[in-house]
Each structure stands twice: as structure tokens, then as C-alpha cells.
Design a protein around this motif. Sequence first.
Motif, mmCIF file in Angstrom:
data_model
loop_
_atom_site.group_PDB
_atom_site.id
_atom_site.type_symbol
_atom_site.label_atom_id
_atom_site.label_comp_id
_atom_site.label_asym_id
_atom_site.label_seq_id
_atom_site.Cartn_x
_atom_site.Cartn_y
_atom_site.Cartn_z
ATOM 1 N N GLY A 5 0.833 -1.201 0.000
ATOM 2 C CA GLY A 5 0.000 0.000 0.000
ATOM 3 C C GLY A 5 0.865 1.247 0.000
ATOM 4 N N LEU A 6 1.870 1.264 0.844
ATOM 5 C CA LEU A 6 2.774 2.414 0.925
ATOM 6 C C LEU A 6 3.526 2.609 -0.388
ATOM 7 C CD1 LEU A 6 4.396 2.381 4.481
ATOM 8 C CD2 LEU A 6 2.969 4.139 3.421
ATOM 9 N N LEU A 7 3.977 1.492 -0.950
ATOM 10 C CA LEU A 7 4.726 1.552 -2.195
ATOM 11 C C LEU A 7 3.864 2.178 -3.305
ATOM 12 C CD1 LEU A 7 7.509 0.667 -3.265
ATOM 13 C CD2 LEU A 7 6.384 -1.370 -4.175
ATOM 14 N N LEU A 8 2.589 1.733 -3.366
ATOM 15 C CA LEU A 8 1.684 2.280 -4.379
ATOM 16 C C LEU A 8 1.441 3.768 -4.139
ATOM 17 C CD1 LEU A 8 -0.960 -0.565 -4.841
ATOM 18 C CD2 LEU A 8 0.810 0.168 -6.440
ATOM 19 N N LEU A 9 1.337 4.151 -2.859
ATOM 20 C CA LEU A 9 1.122 5.560 -2.530
ATOM 21 C C LEU A 9 2.305 6.400 -3.008
ATOM 22 C CD1 LEU A 9 -0.892 7.412 -1.019
ATOM 23 C CD2 LEU A 9 0.599 7.204 0.961
ATOM 24 N N VAL A 10 3.513 5.891 -2.753
ATOM 25 C CA VAL A 10 4.717 6.607 -3.193
ATOM 26 C C VAL A 10 4.717 6.742 -4.714
ATOM 27 C CG1 VAL A 10 7.232 6.471 -3.368
ATOM 28 C CG2 VAL A 10 6.102 5.976 -1.196
ATOM 29 N N LEU A 11 4.376 5.646 -5.397
ATOM 30 C CA LEU A 11 4.338 5.695 -6.860
ATOM 31 C C LEU A 11 3.303 6.708 -7.346
ATOM 32 C CD1 LEU A 11 4.735 1.925 -7.730
ATOM 33 C CD2 LEU A 11 6.191 3.769 -8.573
ATOM 34 N N ALA A 12 2.157 6.749 -6.658
ATOM 35 C CA ALA A 12 1.113 7.703 -7.047
ATOM 36 C C ALA A 12 1.627 9.130 -6.890
ATOM 37 C CB ALA A 12 -0.143 7.492 -6.215
ATOM 38 N N LEU A 13 2.282 9.411 -5.761
ATOM 39 C CA LEU A 13 2.789 10.760 -5.524
ATOM 40 C C LEU A 13 3.947 11.081 -6.464
ATOM 41 C CD1 LEU A 13 2.607 10.979 -1.646
ATOM 42 C CD2 LEU A 13 1.126 12.072 -3.324
ATOM 43 N N ALA A 14 4.625 10.030 -6.957
ATOM 44 C CA ALA A 14 5.729 10.252 -7.894
ATOM 45 C C ALA A 14 5.212 10.513 -9.301
ATOM 46 C CB ALA A 14 6.666 9.049 -7.895
ATOM 47 N N GLY A 15 3.881 10.440 -9.475
ATOM 48 C CA GLY A 15 3.307 10.822 -10.757
ATOM 49 C C GLY A 15 2.921 9.669 -11.658
ATOM 50 N N ALA A 16 2.894 8.434 -11.140
ATOM 51 C CA ALA A 16 2.433 7.317 -11.972
ATOM 52 C C ALA A 16 0.948 7.514 -12.261
ATOM 53 C CB ALA A 16 2.653 5.989 -11.257
ATOM 54 N N PRO A 17 0.498 7.180 -13.481
ATOM 55 C CA PRO A 17 -0.919 7.356 -13.808
ATOM 56 C C PRO A 17 -1.810 6.643 -12.789
ATOM 57 C CG PRO A 17 0.314 6.759 -15.766
ATOM 58 C CD PRO A 17 1.263 6.667 -14.610
ATOM 59 N N LEU A 18 -2.902 7.308 -12.398
ATOM 60 C CA LEU A 18 -3.738 6.755 -11.323
ATOM 61 C C LEU A 18 -4.412 5.450 -11.715
ATOM 62 C CD1 LEU A 18 -5.241 10.041 -9.902
ATOM 63 C CD2 LEU A 18 -3.670 8.483 -8.765
ATOM 64 N N PHE A 19 -4.716 5.280 -13.009
ATOM 65 C CA PHE A 19 -5.381 4.032 -13.391
ATOM 66 C C PHE A 19 -4.465 2.840 -13.095
ATOM 67 C CE2 PHE A 19 -2.906 4.129 -17.314
ATOM 68 C CZ PHE A 19 -2.771 2.782 -17.605
ATOM 69 N N ALA A 20 -3.148 3.034 -13.305
ATOM 70 C CA ALA A 20 -2.196 1.944 -13.075
ATOM 71 C C ALA A 20 -2.095 1.634 -11.576
ATOM 72 C CB ALA A 20 -0.825 2.319 -13.626
ATOM 73 N N ILE A 21 -2.128 2.681 -10.751
ATOM 74 C CA ILE A 21 -2.065 2.485 -9.295
ATOM 75 C C ILE A 21 -3.278 1.691 -8.821
ATOM 76 C CG2 ILE A 21 -2.110 3.683 -7.059
ATOM 77 C CD1 ILE A 21 0.414 4.374 -8.420
ATOM 78 N N ILE A 22 -4.469 2.114 -9.273
ATOM 79 C CA ILE A 22 -5.695 1.458 -8.812
ATOM 80 C C ILE A 22 -5.768 0.032 -9.345
ATOM 81 C CG2 ILE A 22 -8.204 1.646 -8.712
ATOM 82 C CD1 ILE A 22 -7.773 4.639 -9.461
#
Lengths: 418, 167
Positions: A5-22
Motif C-alpha cells: 500500500g505504501l509503495l503504491l502511494l509513493v508511486l502515485a505521488l511520484a506521478g504514476a498514472p492513477l489508473f495503473a495504481i488502482i
Amino acid sequence: MILTGLLLLVLALAGAPLFAIIAASALLGFARGGVDPMVVVGEFFRIADMPVLLAIPLFTFAGYLLSESGAPKRLVRLSNALLSWLPGGLALVTLVTCALFTAFTGASGVTIVAIGALLYPALQQAGYEERFTLGLLTTGGSLGLLFPPSLPLILYGVVAGTNVDRLFLAGVLPGIAMVLLLGVWCVHRGRRIQRPATFSFREAGAALAAAAWELPLPVLVLGGVYSGLFAVSEVAAVTALYVTVVEVGVHREVTWRQLPAVMRESAVLVGGILVILGASLASTNYLIDAQVPEKLFAFVTTHVTSKFTFLVVLNLFLLVLGMILDIFSAVVIVVPLVLPLAAGYGIDPLHLGMIFLANMQIGYSTPPVGMNLFIASYRFGKPVLELYRASLPFVALLLLAVLLITYVPALSLLLVGK
Amino acid sequence: MSLPSSSNGKVFSLVRRLEEAVLVGVLAGMIVLAVTQILLRNVLGGGLVWADPLLRLAVLWLGMAGAALASREDRHIAIDTLPRLLPPRARAGVRVVTDLFTAAVAAVLARHATRLVLADRTAGAAAFSGMPAWVAEAVLPVAFGVVAWRYLAMAWRHARELARRPG
């Protein structure tokens, strides 16, 4: 689990497209639960199972086509003819045109580009203070989100499973309340500005005639839906066809050859929204499997006992959410979690929709993410921080509007007859 | 070497044109079909049975084609505030990571979508009015495949940028 969960949050804040995170969180969640991750793709396919979604590409296309044509100019001229004799007239013109235009373009930043370009020089010339002008145009870029047929309203209806027709009705009074609140401020700030002494019937007539082809649009949308004659998606189809005929066929301001480019632009926005929706359908499904809404409900009800406190907490949460997430992702990801909570406190889903979107609207003009700030900064060549300061009084008034919408449910529910 | 390289440029321009043709064709077709359906329903009292499910399916196809296009133009919805504050070199480094992550997720989605299509093809499942389910679903593996490929190419571009800039 917490680590991923934390890793995904970091990736989201780093600008990874949100569809990929979800999508990643759904894939991992199902895999951990021993469910074939193929269901994630199956959930994407559910997009083809929601009749109301048809309205989204059609209204988006109509809105983009309108913004490429001379319609913004005609709209500004018309409201100018009707309102400019009032104190703060030109500022009121800005509010009304922004609100009407955003309703059609769904606050995708098009308003600031199309209307701002026309009204920024006009407001300066008329003698409005620079800071006031910038704040007005920046916050105006998302005003009108609550008016039909705005995309966030439709998307909320899809995700919350509420009737979009009724949402369209519910948004009218809260939307008007917002415009009125900001209008009072405009009149106050513009009271010493020189203005045409009297109302000119001649110019009003000429402006009306010039906009004759676009005038039926609000009637078409509102009348079509409210009369119950058409479904929302049908109104969207008629609107798209009508706008194409008028702007390409009658006004000829957009040529047939330019039409594919407009379609492309709208498809990029629609595609961006729909992949996030698809991924969220899967992740929401996983969250329900894992009984997250129930756990959340149990947690919140032990800490928050009254409806009043819940609404305070909800507003604070949504304000912060709006600062981080754009309105489309926020609706798609968070509404499924908040909806059962709000229902537990006896809040009508239509009312919740207004609270949700009104809060998100403020996020457009607040740092760090506020899209309006960045678009206005680009458009008017001013630093983001200056625009933020300029928007503060307007944001304060919008906050007041949010409180009004939150604690006076009648605003949202009166027209729906609840 | 550059990716996409000129030697297979034809394939890419084909993908690109196909994508645009799907977009424009589907959207224009949607408007025409939806309006026709309204006319039929109100004038003749009944519409085409297959029109409504086809229109719903068109939304998915248009959305997926739009998503592929958004990947080409790097315009997917993302929280891009923090990367904006970074110096160019660090930003390129972060982009390599997020691009690879996105490519991997899209590739996994494409793989499962392919499985879904193959499974429905074997089972002979129908979507509506004689349209096989696997045909309706076929857009998913193709679009996710294109998205994966484009983010891989983007990661490559950002990695080169990273290599070009002195530390």
C-alpha cells in the motif's frame, strides 16, 4: 500488505498514472485473496454495461466543439449586453459565462482557456484590480460544476447508482447559491467601476440574435431531461448532433476537416476517465469482498456520534482530498466508500453528491494540485503563488457556499421533492 | 538506436492511424446511431434491438482507444505536483520508474484480457444479438498492449534523457 500500500502511494505521488495504481492494487488484492486476477479485466468490461456512460463522450465532444467555435465569444457578448449596466457588471458577466460554459465542458480547464482569454483583457480595461481579475478567472474555471450536464455530476450518478436526472435537478439551487455568493462580492468590488449608464435594448437584441443558435442548448438539456421525454444519454446524443450542425454547418467556425481533431481531444479526456473508472470498479469490488466499507463504518461510528460532527469531518476530509486528487478520480475512488457511511448518518445520496462536488470544486483552486492555478498560470503568465493569493477571497466564499450546501440539505433536495 | 525506430515506423503509423480511425468512427457512429434510435423509438414506437447494447459497447471501445491515445501523448490523469518540483535529472529518473511500473501493470492487464478473450472464444459465449463476447472484449487486450508498449517506449526515452544529462 501495508508495505505494498505504501509503495503504491509513493508511486502515485511520484506521478504514476492513477489508473495503473488502482489497477495494481486490485490485481494484488485479488491475487492475495486467491481470486483469478482475470476478474479485474472482467470489471473493465462492465463499462459496456452502464447506459448512462454514453452521455460522457457525447457531452464532452459537444463541449469541446463549442469551445473551439465562436460560441464563447457570443456567450460573453450576450451576458455583457444583459448584465454590464449593473454595478460590478463585467465581473458578473464573467461569473455567469464561466458557470454556463463549465456546465458544458465539465471543468476540464477549457473554461479558463476559452473564456479567460476573452475576459481578462476586458476586465483589466474596465479598471478592475489585477488581483481581483486573476482570482475571479481562476476560480471561475470550475464554477458551474453543479449545473447540468456537467461530467462530474454524471460520473457521480454512475458511481453512486443515483438517478442522473435527479442529480441534474439537485445541482441547480446549490449552483445558483454559489454564483450568487460570488456575485455579491463582485458587486461590492466593482461598485466604483465605470459602467454603461443604461441598458441597451438594441445591443441586447443584436446579441440575442447572434447567439440564436446556441440559446436552445440549455433548454434542450434541461427541458429534455426534466420533462422526462428523453434519457440523459439521448439528450447527450441530440446535443452532440445539434452542436455539430450549428458550429460546423451553420456558423462554419469549425470545418469538417477539423472535426476529427476535436473528437480526438474529447476521446483523450474520456479515455483517461474511463480507464480510472474501470480500474476502480475492480478495486471497489475487492474492497467490498474484504468488507472494508463495513469496517470503515464500524470505525467511524464509534468515533463520530452525531450527523453534525460527521458532516464536519466529511467536509474536512473532502477538502484535503480535493487538494490532492482531481475531481474525476476522487469521485470514482472515494464515493463508493463514503456513500454507505453517509447513508448510515441519514444523508441523502443526492445531498452527498452536492457536498462532494462542491468540496472538490474548491480543490481546483488550492495548492498543491489545484488544476485551475496551473492552467491560469500558464494562460495569464503569472506565478502559481500569486494566483493562489488572488483566489483566496473567492475560495473563502466558496467555503461558505460549501457550508451552506452541507447544512441546508433543502438546497439540494427541494427541487427533487424530498 | 531510438525507440520507436524508423525501421518499424510503418507499423507504428499503422497503429496510430487505426487508433484515430477507431476514435473518429466510433464517436461519429455513436452520435448517428443514438439519434437514429431516438427517432425510431418516437416515430415508429420501437427501436433497433441491437442498438442499445452496441452503443454501450462503443463507449468501452472509445474509452480504450482514448486511453491508448492518452498514453501516446502522456496525458493520463496523475498526481504530477511533486515531480514538477524536482530538478530535470531527478525527474527523468522518477519517470523511468513510474513508466516501467505503468508498463508492467498494463502488460499484466493485457495478459489477463487475452485470457478472458480466449476463454470466451472457446466457450462460445455471446454478448448480444449474435455478437460473440470475445469480439466485444477484443479491444481490451489490444488497448492494454498498446498502453504497455507506449510506457515501455517512454521509459526508454526518459532513461536516455537521464544518460544524456550530466550528474
